[in-house]
Design a protein around this motif. Sequence first.
Motif, PDB file in Angstrom:
ATOM      1  N   VAL A  45      52.923  20.746  27.916  1.00  0.00           N
ATOM      2  CA  VAL A  45      51.807  19.870  28.310  1.00  0.00           C
ATOM      3  C   VAL A  45      52.359  18.709  29.127  1.00  0.00           C
ATOM      4  CG1 VAL A  45      50.089  18.232  27.440  1.00  0.00           C
ATOM      5  CG2 VAL A  45      50.277  20.515  26.406  1.00  0.00           C
ATOM      6  N   ARG A  46      53.402  18.101  28.668  1.00  0.00           N
ATOM      7  CA  ARG A  46      53.999  16.954  29.386  1.00  0.00           C
ATOM      8  C   ARG A  46      54.457  17.392  30.785  1.00  0.00           C
ATOM      9  NH1 ARG A  46      54.205  11.350  28.967  1.00  0.00           N
ATOM     10  NH2 ARG A  46      54.735  11.379  26.778  1.00  0.00           N
ATOM     11  N   ALA A  47      55.104  18.554  30.853  1.00  0.00           N
ATOM     12  CA  ALA A  47      55.602  19.015  32.159  1.00  0.00           C
ATOM     13  C   ALA A  47      54.435  19.302  33.107  1.00  0.00           C
ATOM     14  CB  ALA A  47      56.456  20.262  31.977  1.00  0.00           C
ATOM     15  N   PHE A  48      53.372  19.907  32.587  1.00  0.00           N
ATOM     16  CA  PHE A  48      52.200  20.201  33.431  1.00  0.00           C
ATOM     17  C   PHE A  48      51.581  18.894  33.939  1.00  0.00           C
ATOM     18  CE2 PHE A  48      47.559  21.841  33.480  1.00  0.00           C
ATOM     19  CZ  PHE A  48      47.652  22.204  34.817  1.00  0.00           C
ATOM     20  N   GLU A  49      51.494  17.904  33.059  1.00  0.00           N
ATOM     21  CA  GLU A  49      50.935  16.602  33.474  1.00  0.00           C
ATOM     22  C   GLU A  49      51.763  16.001  34.609  1.00  0.00           C
ATOM     23  OE1 GLU A  49      48.983  15.227  29.189  1.00  0.00           O
ATOM     24  OE2 GLU A  49      51.029  14.628  29.671  1.00  0.00           O
ATOM     25  N   GLU A  50      53.073  16.086  34.472  1.00  0.00           N
ATOM     26  CA  GLU A  50      53.935  15.486  35.509  1.00  0.00           C
ATOM     27  C   GLU A  50      53.812  16.240  36.834  1.00  0.00           C
ATOM     28  OE1 GLU A  50      57.160  13.715  32.323  1.00  0.00           O
ATOM     29  OE2 GLU A  50      57.796  15.326  33.674  1.00  0.00           O
ATOM     30  N   GLU A  51      53.770  17.562  36.736  1.00  0.00           N
ATOM     31  CA  GLU A  51      53.674  18.361  37.968  1.00  0.00           C
ATOM     32  C   GLU A  51      52.314  18.156  38.636  1.00  0.00           C
ATOM     33  OE1 GLU A  51      54.603  22.274  36.530  1.00  0.00           O
ATOM     34  OE2 GLU A  51      56.661  21.671  36.074  1.00  0.00           O
ATOM     35  N   TRP A  52      51.268  18.037  37.817  1.00  0.00           N
ATOM     36  CA  TRP A  52      49.919  17.808  38.366  1.00  0.00           C
ATOM     37  C   TRP A  52      49.846  16.437  39.045  1.00  0.00           C
ATOM     38  CZ3 TRP A  52      46.022  20.805  39.611  1.00  0.00           C
ATOM     39  CH2 TRP A  52      44.784  20.220  39.917  1.00  0.00           C
ATOM     40  N   SER A  53      50.424  15.428  38.392  1.00  0.00           N
ATOM     41  CA  SER A  53      50.439  14.071  38.972  1.00  0.00           C
ATOM     42  C   SER A  53      51.097  14.090  40.339  1.00  0.00           C
ATOM     43  CB  SER A  53      51.226  13.095  38.079  1.00  0.00           C
ATOM     44  OG  SER A  53      50.544  12.873  36.893  1.00  0.00           O
ATOM     45  N   GLU A  54      52.194  14.821  40.427  1.00  0.00           N
ATOM     46  CA  GLU A  54      52.911  14.878  41.698  1.00  0.00           C
ATOM     47  C   GLU A  54      52.056  15.578  42.753  1.00  0.00           C
ATOM     48  OE1 GLU A  54      56.971  16.190  41.356  1.00  0.00           O
ATOM     49  OE2 GLU A  54      56.999  16.485  43.546  1.00  0.00           O
ATOM     50  N   TRP A  55      51.392  16.647  42.361  1.00  0.00           N
ATOM     51  CA  TRP A  55      50.582  17.421  43.317  1.00  0.00           C
ATOM     52  C   TRP A  55      49.395  16.605  43.825  1.00  0.00           C
ATOM     53  CZ3 TRP A  55      45.708  19.942  43.654  1.00  0.00           C
ATOM     54  CH2 TRP A  55      45.625  20.891  44.675  1.00  0.00           C
ATOM     55  N   ILE A  56      48.761  15.873  42.902  1.00  0.00           N
ATOM     56  CA  ILE A  56      47.592  15.069  43.290  1.00  0.00           C
ATOM     57  C   ILE A  56      48.020  13.801  44.035  1.00  0.00           C
ATOM     58  CG2 ILE A  56      45.734  13.589  42.316  1.00  0.00           C
ATOM     59  CD1 ILE A  56      44.977  16.481  42.363  1.00  0.00           C
ATOM     60  N   GLY A  57      49.162  13.228  43.601  1.00  0.00           N
ATOM     61  CA  GLY A  57      49.603  11.976  44.198  1.00  0.00           C
ATOM     62  C   GLY A  57      49.169  10.777  43.370  1.00  0.00           C
ATOM     63  N   VAL A  58      49.297  10.907  42.046  1.00  0.00           N
ATOM     64  CA  VAL A  58      48.985   9.784  41.145  1.00  0.00           C
ATOM     65  C   VAL A  58      50.176   9.540  40.214  1.00  0.00           C
ATOM     66  CG1 VAL A  58      46.465  10.038  41.095  1.00  0.00           C
ATOM     67  CG2 VAL A  58      47.859  11.332  39.472  1.00  0.00           C
ATOM     68  N   ARG A  59      50.150   8.394  39.524  1.00  0.00           N
ATOM     69  CA  ARG A  59      51.252   8.064  38.633  1.00  0.00           C
ATOM     70  C   ARG A  59      51.130   8.813  37.298  1.00  0.00           C
ATOM     71  NH1 ARG A  59      51.153   2.062  38.453  1.00  0.00           N
ATOM     72  NH2 ARG A  59      51.319   2.212  40.707  1.00  0.00           N
TER      73      ARG A  59
END
Length: 410
Positions: A45-59
């Motif tokens: 879950v943590r890794a998905f959150e980080e990868e999604w943040s990077e893809w969207i462009g949010v912190r």
Amino acid sequence: MHATESKINRLDWPLMKNNISRNDLDAVCEFLQQDDPILTQAHQVRAFEEEWSEWIGVRHSVFVNSGSSANLLTLAALRELNGGGEIIVPTLTWVSDIAAVLHHGFTPVFVDIDPRTLGMDLEMVLEKITPCTRAVFLTHVLGFNALRANFLEEMERRKILLLEDVCESHGATFQGRRLGSIGFASNFSFYYAHHLSTVEGGMVCTNDNDFYETVRMMRSHGMVREMDSGEKKRLYRDQHPDLNPDFIFAFPAYNVRNTEMNAVIGRSQLPRLDETIERRTQNFMLFLRNLDPDIYQTDFACEGSSNYAFVLILKHPNETLFQRIMETLRNHGVEFRRGTAGGGNQLRQPYLRKFIGANAWRNFPKVDHVHFFGLYLGNYPTLERDKILRLCELLNRLAGETRDGRLTAG
Ligand SMILES: Cc1ncc(COP(=O)(O)O)c(C=O)c1O
């Protein structure tokens, strides 16, 4: 019609197909092969959150069990941090956007649609801002970008928070930036038919640290230990020496966590998301280019869009034609949803009539047109070009009958 002919003519076109691939399922199987894997919310879950943040462009991103839960937590956290008041909302959106506003005691203030984006009429939004406005909660409908530069400047000038519902528009952009990275906070859904699907799932995104930490706690019963910040946790601990630090509950909240398996599916899909979005968008453009523009609306604001579903809206009210279209789609095995996103004009729905009166829908004629003369059809990456062209041919034949006067407006 002859049986063989009807079989040949059928398009067999569901709302969604092949969204979760064999590869995604294999990724789950591989994950489950480990000795004693953690299944509840943890590293995946943590890794998905980080990868999604990077893809969207949010912190920051917080993975939850649905888009509706993302809506719920966004409004819960906003209420917790900024207090109550009015929230400006669309008349064309999903029920959970409005429900979240109502559940947290905010007053919803409704706005009609801009027919070219199906999002809110932005001039009307600005007109409805009052000293009581806490936020504008805008939906990017079916893949269209609903933002404009002068609107954002005005929001900034008036210091009004923007919340973006991007549940139907993953990857759509405004001036090159991905939607969901522009407002104060944003919501995504990963339900089955969406651009990226974790079966069930959703995400809350933000660049604001306090909001992020509040949403993290809201996701898990309001538990203080869910926060990232050691300093903030220490503060709570010091203020409550009589409590077990593992069980400090900051506010009444929810349990809307997701699981490791769902995160594995999301992580498996993310690398191909840009490609699937490109295919969906090309499908929609082909559809629009081949539709009869005299009868069907084709002048959508498509710049930066990331199509979720094909939108079919009559330019002018014509009940006879619309009934014929629905009948033709059914006969050809084409699944559709009348009224487009979330059951059309929300003000006609019983859950809202109770709050705002039985006739309030009359004040929003543009969304009402879509309610009666609009629908959407599935769009998915493997949709064949030939099927799109055959469907346009069928629809244009009906348009032709209308033009000849054989299908008069009923
Ligand atoms: C605009 C919008 N918001 C919220 C949601 C809720 O998402 P979910 O179905 O994951 O709860 C949806 C669902 O499709 C949606 O279209």
